[in-house]
Scaffold this motif. Structure first.
Motif, PDB file in Angstrom:
ATOM      1  N   LEU A 120       0.820  -1.219   0.000  1.00 58.60           N
ATOM      2  CA  LEU A 120       0.000   0.000   0.000  1.00 58.60           C
ATOM      3  C   LEU A 120       0.853   1.268   0.000  1.00 58.60           C
ATOM      4  O   LEU A 120       0.408   2.331  -0.436  1.00 58.60           O
ATOM      5  N   GLY A 121       2.104   1.149   0.464  1.00 58.63           N
ATOM      6  CA  GLY A 121       3.005   2.311   0.535  1.00 58.63           C
ATOM      7  C   GLY A 121       3.276   2.944  -0.822  1.00 58.63           C
ATOM      8  O   GLY A 121       3.652   4.114  -0.907  1.00 58.63           O
ATOM      9  N   ARG A 122       3.091   2.169  -1.901  1.00 57.37           N
ATOM     10  CA  ARG A 122       3.354   2.700  -3.247  1.00 57.37           C
ATOM     11  C   ARG A 122       2.174   3.491  -3.800  1.00 57.37           C
ATOM     12  O   ARG A 122       2.249   4.038  -4.900  1.00 57.37           O
ATOM     13  N   TYR A 123       1.051   3.538  -3.058  1.00 61.95           N
ATOM     14  CA  TYR A 123      -0.140   4.265  -3.532  1.00 61.95           C
ATOM     15  C   TYR A 123      -0.271   5.623  -2.830  1.00 61.95           C
ATOM     16  O   TYR A 123      -0.231   5.699  -1.595  1.00 61.95           O
ATOM     17  N   VAL A 124      -0.428   6.681  -3.610  1.00 63.28           N
ATOM     18  CA  VAL A 124      -0.697   8.027  -3.090  1.00 63.28           C
ATOM     19  C   VAL A 124      -1.858   8.617  -3.890  1.00 63.28           C
ATOM     20  O   VAL A 124      -1.736   8.848  -5.090  1.00 63.28           O
ATOM     21  N   GLY A 125      -2.983   8.848  -3.223  1.00 72.80           N
ATOM     22  CA  GLY A 125      -4.128   9.446  -3.919  1.00 72.80           C
ATOM     23  C   GLY A 125      -3.911  10.935  -4.156  1.00 72.80           C
ATOM     24  O   GLY A 125      -3.292  11.620  -3.340  1.00 72.80           O
ATOM     25  N   SER A 126      -4.420  11.433  -5.279  1.00 70.66           N
ATOM     26  CA  SER A 126      -4.282  12.863  -5.553  1.00 70.66           C
ATOM     27  C   SER A 126      -5.533  13.380  -6.264  1.00 70.66           C
ATOM     28  O   SER A 126      -6.408  12.596  -6.654  1.00 70.66           O
ATOM     29  N   HIS A 127      -5.632  14.688  -6.395  1.00 73.44           N
ATOM     30  CA  HIS A 127      -6.807  15.289  -7.044  1.00 73.44           C
ATOM     31  C   HIS A 127      -6.463  16.665  -7.619  1.00 73.44           C
ATOM     32  O   HIS A 127      -6.402  17.639  -6.890  1.00 73.44           O
ATOM     33  N   TRP A 150      -3.376  21.143  -6.971  1.00 73.46           N
ATOM     34  CA  TRP A 150      -3.365  19.690  -7.190  1.00 73.46           C
ATOM     35  C   TRP A 150      -3.181  19.071  -5.803  1.00 73.46           C
ATOM     36  O   TRP A 150      -2.072  19.107  -5.265  1.00 73.46           O
ATOM     37  N   VAL A 151      -4.253  18.545  -5.242  1.00 74.88           N
ATOM     38  CA  VAL A 151      -4.196  18.002  -3.887  1.00 74.88           C
ATOM     39  C   VAL A 151      -3.491  16.654  -3.898  1.00 74.88           C
ATOM     40  O   VAL A 151      -3.803  15.786  -4.724  1.00 74.88           O
ATOM     41  N   ILE A 152      -2.543  16.475  -2.977  1.00 74.49           N
ATOM     42  CA  ILE A 152      -1.861  15.197  -2.779  1.00 74.49           C
ATOM     43  C   ILE A 152      -2.176  14.760  -1.359  1.00 74.49           C
ATOM     44  O   ILE A 152      -1.922  15.505  -0.412  1.00 74.49           O
ATOM     45  N   THR A 153      -2.775  13.578  -1.218  1.00 69.46           N
ATOM     46  CA  THR A 153      -3.231  13.180   0.112  1.00 69.46           C
ATOM     47  C   THR A 153      -2.097  12.529   0.894  1.00 69.46           C
ATOM     48  O   THR A 153      -1.328  11.725   0.364  1.00 69.46           O
ATOM     49  N   LEU A 154      -2.023  12.908   2.173  1.00 67.07           N
ATOM     50  CA  LEU A 154      -0.995  12.418   3.077  1.00 67.07           C
ATOM     51  C   LEU A 154      -1.581  11.383   4.011  1.00 67.07           C
ATOM     52  O   LEU A 154      -2.734  11.486   4.420  1.00 67.07           O
ATOM     53  N   ARG A 155      -0.797  10.381   4.347  1.00 61.06           N
ATOM     54  CA  ARG A 155      -1.184   9.455   5.414  1.00 61.06           C
ATOM     55  C   ARG A 155       0.083   8.764   5.898  1.00 61.06           C
ATOM     56  O   ARG A 155       1.130   8.842   5.243  1.00 61.06           O
ATOM     57  N   GLU A 156      -0.007   8.111   7.048  1.00 59.59           N
ATOM     58  CA  GLU A 156       1.160   7.380   7.557  1.00 59.59           C
ATOM     59  C   GLU A 156       1.446   6.181   6.672  1.00 59.59           C
ATOM     60  O   GLU A 156       0.534   5.598   6.087  1.00 59.59           O
ATOM     61  N   GLN A 179      -0.685  19.560   0.059  1.00 56.35           N
ATOM     62  CA  GLN A 179      -0.811  18.298   0.772  1.00 56.35           C
ATOM     63  C   GLN A 179      -1.845  18.404   1.877  1.00 56.35           C
ATOM     64  O   GLN A 179      -1.846  19.358   2.640  1.00 56.35           O
ATOM     65  N   MET A 180      -2.732  17.439   1.938  1.00 54.64           N
ATOM     66  CA  MET A 180      -3.707  17.374   3.045  1.00 54.64           C
ATOM     67  C   MET A 180      -4.162  15.929   3.225  1.00 54.64           C
ATOM     68  O   MET A 180      -3.890  15.080   2.375  1.00 54.64           O
TER      69      MET A 180
ATOM     70  N   ALA B 204     -22.878  30.826   0.251  1.00 53.96           N
ATOM     71  CA  ALA B 204     -21.778  31.650   0.765  1.00 53.96           C
ATOM     72  C   ALA B 204     -21.747  31.631   2.290  1.00 53.96           C
ATOM     73  O   ALA B 204     -20.670  31.668   2.896  1.00 53.96           O
ATOM     74  N   GLY B 205     -22.929  31.554   2.925  1.00 52.79           N
ATOM     75  CA  GLY B 205     -22.999  31.524   4.382  1.00 52.79           C
ATOM     76  C   GLY B 205     -22.244  30.336   4.973  1.00 52.79           C
ATOM     77  O   GLY B 205     -21.705  30.413   6.075  1.00 52.79           O
ATOM     78  N   ARG B 206     -22.183  29.235   4.226  1.00 54.57           N
ATOM     79  CA  ARG B 206     -21.439  28.043   4.681  1.00 54.57           C
ATOM     80  C   ARG B 206     -19.929  28.273   4.708  1.00 54.57           C
ATOM     81  O   ARG B 206     -19.187  27.458   5.262  1.00 54.57           O
ATOM     82  N   LEU B 207     -19.470  29.341   4.040  1.00 52.88           N
ATOM     83  CA  LEU B 207     -18.027  29.589   3.957  1.00 52.88           C
ATOM     84  C   LEU B 207     -17.497  30.383   5.143  1.00 52.88           C
ATOM     85  O   LEU B 207     -16.286  30.494   5.319  1.00 52.88           O
ATOM     86  N   VAL B 208     -18.415  30.940   5.958  1.00 52.89           N
ATOM     87  CA  VAL B 208     -17.992  31.853   7.019  1.00 52.89           C
ATOM     88  C   VAL B 208     -16.995  31.175   7.961  1.00 52.89           C
ATOM     89  O   VAL B 208     -16.015  31.777   8.371  1.00 52.89           O
ATOM     90  N   GLU B 209     -17.247  29.905   8.288  1.00 45.42           N
ATOM     91  CA  GLU B 209     -16.358  29.220   9.236  1.00 45.42           C
ATOM     92  C   GLU B 209     -15.501  28.163   8.565  1.00 45.42           C
ATOM     93  O   GLU B 209     -14.950  27.284   9.218  1.00 45.42           O
ATOM     94  N   ALA B 210     -15.361  28.237   7.246  1.00 42.22           N
ATOM     95  CA  ALA B 210     -14.575  27.230   6.529  1.00 42.22           C
ATOM     96  C   ALA B 210     -13.080  27.430   6.779  1.00 42.22           C
ATOM     97  O   ALA B 210     -12.622  28.558   6.924  1.00 42.22           O
ATOM     98  N   PRO B 211     -12.309  26.319   6.835  1.00 41.20           N
ATOM     99  CA  PRO B 211     -10.860  26.458   6.966  1.00 41.20           C
ATOM    100  C   PRO B 211     -10.259  27.115   5.712  1.00 41.20           C
ATOM    101  O   PRO B 211     -10.757  26.924   4.608  1.00 41.20           O
ATOM    102  N   GLU B 212      -9.178  27.866   5.919  1.00 36.44           N
ATOM    103  CA  GLU B 212      -8.481  28.523   4.804  1.00 36.44           C
ATOM    104  C   GLU B 212      -8.090  27.527   3.717  1.00 36.44           C
ATOM    105  O   GLU B 212      -8.149  27.832   2.528  1.00 36.44           O
ATOM    106  N   THR B 213      -7.660  26.315   4.144  1.00 33.73           N
ATOM    107  CA  THR B 213      -7.215  25.326   3.154  1.00 33.73           C
ATOM    108  C   THR B 213      -8.347  24.951   2.210  1.00 33.73           C
ATOM    109  O   THR B 213      -8.130  24.748   1.023  1.00 33.73           O
ATOM    110  N   ALA B 214      -9.568  24.877   2.758  1.00 32.07           N
ATOM    111  CA  ALA B 214     -10.707  24.550   1.897  1.00 32.07           C
ATOM    112  C   ALA B 214     -10.946  25.676   0.899  1.00 32.07           C
ATOM    113  O   ALA B 214     -11.151  25.444  -0.295  1.00 32.07           O
ATOM    114  N   LEU B 215     -10.912  26.929   1.373  1.00 34.40           N
ATOM    115  CA  LEU B 215     -11.151  28.072   0.486  1.00 34.40           C
ATOM    116  C   LEU B 215     -10.090  28.156  -0.604  1.00 34.40           C
ATOM    117  O   LEU B 215     -10.360  28.624  -1.710  1.00 34.40           O
ATOM    118  N   GLY B 216      -8.877  27.653  -0.289  1.00 37.01           N
ATOM    119  CA  GLY B 216      -7.793  27.650  -1.280  1.00 37.01           C
ATOM    120  C   GLY B 216      -8.079  26.760  -2.479  1.00 37.01           C
ATOM    121  O   GLY B 216      -7.434  26.882  -3.512  1.00 37.01           O
TER     122      GLY B 216
END
Lengths: 377, 377
Positions: A120-127, A150-156, A179-180, B204-216
């Motif tokens: 599983l270590g060779r898999y990294v999901g992205s978007h 381009w979101v790259i998902t992080l996990r242990e 990364q998130m 838009a009202g749902r964005l008031v408390e959204a994390p910055e990373t989501a808005l990015g």
């Protein structure tokens, strides 16, 4: 946009792309342009041939070198299964996917990896946060990802080399890697992508049985709110299904606000405009919307502050808009942004030209001297 | 746009405008430009003076000729009272208003007219479908109504000369008069204007408390859906209050669809993607949205059919967009429509140029020859 590395082809191994639709073919086009060897796979021979014909890569042959990176670009509801199959078939390769939901896919891939003893270590999901209203390799573009997150998902437990390979993929194609965690990603896209899609669809759905006379009063506001409602139902059902819990949470927040609003409207309808709490209930929803929209980053959010808008009436005749821009070029003022407004049965459009404040007066005066009708500010 | 009558000033009497905001001052500017004598009244001396200074009309004097038409352009919650006062003060004049709700105002005016024995036949409510994000006489424009629908409400007992006077007002200013009943108007604007405003605000009202990373991760879809959420809470509370029953009906339709959608999402979240009815519930909402958005008339709705889009990457540097338009002018291709797409932290924008299909290939080839990056179709 990141600078294109000068030696990408030399440092990146062969890439195999599974799924030759808009995203897969666009990735193939971008990598091929950098000289990276790309092979294409797709359950549909027609889709695969089209992607090859637009220059996205070659059809696989037995004698090809083994891929070092595999990109799975298929609909979200079949992604996990294909990621697992690729991990199994290519034991040396890094595998990523580009589906728009991440937690469900990771859980399913992890389940299949545990069952079949896959690494599983060779898999990294992205978007990659990129798309178009049209789909398929015919709409593909090497530039689709330029400047987009381009979101790259992080996990242990991820192999750092796998992470680096996916990061390089994003930057090679001009994307901005972020990364998130899968959960953080899913919650973010539920809010900034899936929720607005549903709100647009719900609004547009109310128009199905509307009288023609009502539709004749439609303006730019309705057009903006409903534009994304023209999306593909099959793809969106798969996306929403794969992110059902996060979407449901945000949609439930909307329903709570909506119920409060309905209460305020009903009080006003029954007891009149001064009914206790009615005005406050409505103003609260509009004010919260003010606050929320102000938080959206990027050029459009900040435009009103940075630029001055000059509005010009443009006759709806061939060449007029082109003539306007040619003349703005001659006047020597830089256009920072632009939008066009139309209304029903009109014979003119309003061209709204955003310029730096210092240029606005010059532009207005010069355009009027040339005979344009500038709408007074 | 109707042709401007050549002798408007000769055939139209003096017009009195009550309320010197965006709409009142724009009407004053348009009529003044046609040579019609206009006097301005406003509860705020400052607002009245500003409207006079932008050229919307004169401040009233005792020796002025009596007005033949009075336009009440004040917020909806005080419109009826002022219409009645004007009917009382000017027994020979036709009175109209331009508020964005009509039934509530008519009921209140009728009540006051009956109480005070006023001639209700001289009152005709109207509503020009025009506005701007900015308010006040400073944002006024004689061209605000050009090509836009201008609703004129019909009812029994109206003096035909009053109807004609209001129709002339609409056409003199370039508007497209549309006649409908107050209830028909209110239901139409509840659907095409008030509902999208609320859906944008709720999103838009749902964005008031959204994390910055989501808005990015926000893209053009979220920006489009929420653009009108930047509207004035006070004005909108008055509009919604004045149309509470019709808005509530459409919003209840949304809530029913929303409840169905939440049920489908929850089934998918609990029982997995293949839960009975989950996919159908989601696809149904997206499909209905497809059908609804296809019914919106106008250029934008039909653009995909009539025009071909050519997408060009434009570096985010001063002068680049202007240079693009100058060169398109040099190439000799007419721009039919245009939009700009931006994303977070990008260094390029996507300029989407709509041209007639026969010109698309020429434009693409010529732009590429000049060094522009055209996104492949």
């Amino acid at each position: 946009m990141s600078e294109e590395p000068s030696n990408v082809a030399a440092t990146r191994g062969p890439v195999r792309i599974v799924g030759a639709g808009l995203l897969g073919a666009s990735i193939g086009l971008g990598l091929s342009a950098l000289g990276v060897p790309v092979t294409l796979a797709d359950a549909s021979p027609t889709a695969r041939a089209l992607a090859r014909d637009v220059g996205a890569g070659a059809i696989e042959h037995a004698e090809d070198a083994a891929p070092t990176l595999i990109v799975v670009a298929v609909p979200p509801d079949v992604t996990a299964e294909i990621v697992a199959a690729e991990l199994r078939a290519h034991p040396g390769a890094v595998v990523t996917d580009v589906a728009s939901v991440k937690s469900v896919i990771l859980a399913e891939v992890a389940h299949l990896a545990a069952r079949d003893s896959l690494d599983l270590g060779r898999y990294v999901g992205s978007h990659p946060m990129a798309g178009r209203e049209r789909s398929g390799a015919g709409a593909a573009s090497a530039d689709l990802f330029v400047g987009r997150p381009w979101v790259i998902t992080l996990r242990e437990g991820v192999d750092p080399r796998a992470l680096l390979a996916v990061r390089n993929l994003a930057t090679d194609l001009g994307g901005v890697p972020l990364q998130m965690s899968p959960a953080e990603h899913d919650d973010a896209v539920a809010l900034v992508s899936h929720l607005p899609q549903l709100m647009a669809s719900l609004t547009a759905g109310r128009l199905v049985e509307a009288p023609e006379t009502a539709l004749g009063l439609a303006g730019q506001g309705l057009r903006d709110v409903t534009r994304v409602a023209a999306s593909d139902p099959r793809l969106w059902s798969a996306i929403l299904t794969g992110n059902a819990a996060a979407v449901s949470t945000h949609l439930r927040g909307v329903r709570d606000d909506l119920d409060g609003l309905l209460g305020a409207l009903d009080r006003a309808a029954v007891d009149g405009p001064l009914a206790l709490g009615a005005i406050a209930g409505m103003a609260g929803v509009i004010s919260a919307g003010n606050d929320g929209v102000a938080r959206i980053p990027g050029k459009h959010g900040g435009r009103r502050k940075r630029y001055t808008e000059v509005t010009v009436l443009v006759p709806d005749e061939p060449g007029e808009l082109g003539r306007l821009f040619t003349e703005i070029g001659e006047i020597g003022v830089n256009i920072e942004d632009f939008q066009m407004e139309h209304a029903t049965r009109q014979r003119v459009g309003m061209a709204i030209v955003s310029v730096i404040p210092a240029s606005a007066q010059t532009l207005e005066t010069s355009l009027e001297e040339r005979g344009w009708r500038v709408v007074a500010q």
